[in-house]
Design an enzyme around this catalytic site. Structure first.
Site, PDB file in Angstrom:
ATOM      1  N   GLN A   1      -4.308  -1.745   9.542  1.00 57.77           N
ATOM      2  CA  GLN A   1      -4.213  -3.072   8.925  1.00 57.77           C
ATOM      3  C   GLN A   1      -4.882  -4.135   9.812  1.00 57.77           C
ATOM      4  OE1 GLN A   1      -3.021  -3.828   5.770  1.00 57.77           O
ATOM      5  NE2 GLN A   1      -3.808  -5.868   6.192  1.00 57.77           N
TER       6      GLN A   1
ATOM      7  N   LYS B   1       0.838  -1.200   0.000  1.00 53.39           N
ATOM      8  CA  LYS B   1       0.000   0.000   0.000  1.00 53.39           C
ATOM      9  C   LYS B   1       0.879   1.260   0.000  1.00 53.39           C
ATOM     10  CE  LYS B   1      -3.665  -2.689   1.981  1.00 53.39           C
ATOM     11  NZ  LYS B   1      -4.289  -3.279   3.160  1.00 53.39           N
TER      12      LYS B   1
ATOM     13  N   ASP C   1     -10.429   3.359   3.830  1.00 50.65           N
ATOM     14  CA  ASP C   1     -10.503   1.904   3.656  1.00 50.65           C
ATOM     15  C   ASP C   1     -11.921   1.405   3.956  1.00 50.65           C
ATOM     16  OD1 ASP C   1      -9.228  -0.480   2.974  1.00 50.65           O
ATOM     17  OD2 ASP C   1      -8.714  -0.976   5.041  1.00 50.65           O
TER      18      ASP C   1
END
Ligand code: NAP
Length: 283
Positions: free
Chosen positions: A100, A56, A123
């Site tokens: 994450q 990412k 996200d």
């Protein structure tokens, strides 16, 4: 039957990155103070998570955007992680925050996801964002399903009135994707580990989504002739997804390859949503 269409996520992700690079350059030209940052938070030392975060960050750099690497030890508490998220929420240069998944077990992951400011939830992990998305409001969707929707849109696959079967109901993938497809007027069935007669349900689907996490779980003989196959799974060791694509390709009208289908679109979507957040803030 004619050759199926390959829903080429790798190519579309590349094209998306090209556009984003231009958008970042234009943003910085019009406002030299605009140096948008995607903050990535990695808690603990899981090697797979570390690899995903690195991918990412690399993708950010490819489009000319900075990333801020936040690494926290595996003993981190919920309070410590919440404090870090609040700090990033308050940092003007940070335009997107990625936490994450998964975080170590002692941490309340849901509370930490929900602490991310909505405008920085690039996200699409907050409950508020999910609710707004489900209600059809403009908000950043969960990156993998949003990436799938971009692919479907790019290849002009019309979901209106279609029978879609999504196999998997995780909060980051199956569930939000089902809502996104419902919002496109598909008739959606969500299947999971307690679903009965799964093969029968898949056999009725015009569009089948594999979001299970088990290699080649969806069998070729479950697929209706002419169906569209979206395979979100990726199992590097077996080099396959959640659908037995090798045997199913001959029956379908379109499919996402594995690798090179859904995977590249996830990261491209995350970056695109961060750029959008920056444009909204500085624009
Ligand atoms: P997950 O959280 O483990 O969820 C798996 C889902 O599959 C659950 O809803 C589960 O049902 C269902 N399931 C498990 N066994 C089943 C069975 N025997 N029959 C029917 N349903 C069953 O997984 P995830 O995070 O959504 O990921 C799913 C797949 O997508 C994985 O292969 C993952 O690697 C991939 N993925 C790819 C990306 C990408 O960027 N390409 C991103 C995310 C995920 P229950 O709810 O009943 O337990």
């Amino acid at each position: 039957m004619s050759e199926p269409i390959v829903l080429d996520g790798k190519a579309l992700a590349k094209e998306t990155r090209k556009t984003l690079k231009k958008e970042i350059a234009a943003l910085q030209e019009s406002n030299p103070n605009a140096k948008p940052i995607l903050a990535t938070i990695l808690v603990g030392d899981d090697p797979a998570s570390a690899t995903y975060v690195k991918m990412k960050q690399t993708s950010c750099n490819k489009v000319g955007m900075e990333s801020l690497k936040v690494e926290m030890p595996k003993e981190t508490t919920t309070a410590q992680l919440l404090a870090k998220i609040n700090e990033l929420n308050a940092d003007e240069a940070v335009r997107g925050i990625l936490l994450q998944h998964p975080v170590p077990k002692q941490i309340d992951e849901r509370a930490c996801f929900d602490a991310i400011a909505l405008e920085k939830d690039v996200d699409g992990v907050t409950c508020l964002g999910f609710g707004k998305m489900a209600m059809g409001e403009t908000v950043y969707g969960s990156a993998t399903p949003q990436g799938i929707m971009s692919l479907i849109d790019y290849y002009k696959i019309d979901l209106k009135g279609k029978d879609v079967v999504v196999v998997g109901r995780s909060p980051i993938l199956g569930k939000p994707l089902a809502m996104m497809m419902l919002n496109k007027h598909a008739t959606v069935t969500i299947c999971h580990s307690r679903t009965e007669n799964l093969a029968d349900k898949v056999q009725r689907a015009d569009v089948v989504v594999g979001a299970v996490g088990i290699p080649r779980f969806i069998k070729a003989d479950w697929i209706k002739d002419g169906a569209v196959i979206i395979d979100a799974g990726y199992h590097p060791a077996e080099n396959c997804g959640d659908v037995d694509l090798e045997n199913a390709i001959a029956k379908c009208s379109a499919y996402t390859p594995v690798p090179g289908g859904v995977g590249p679109m996830t990261i491209a979507t995350l970056i695109a949503q961060t750029v959008d957040s920056a444009k909204k803030h500085y624009g």
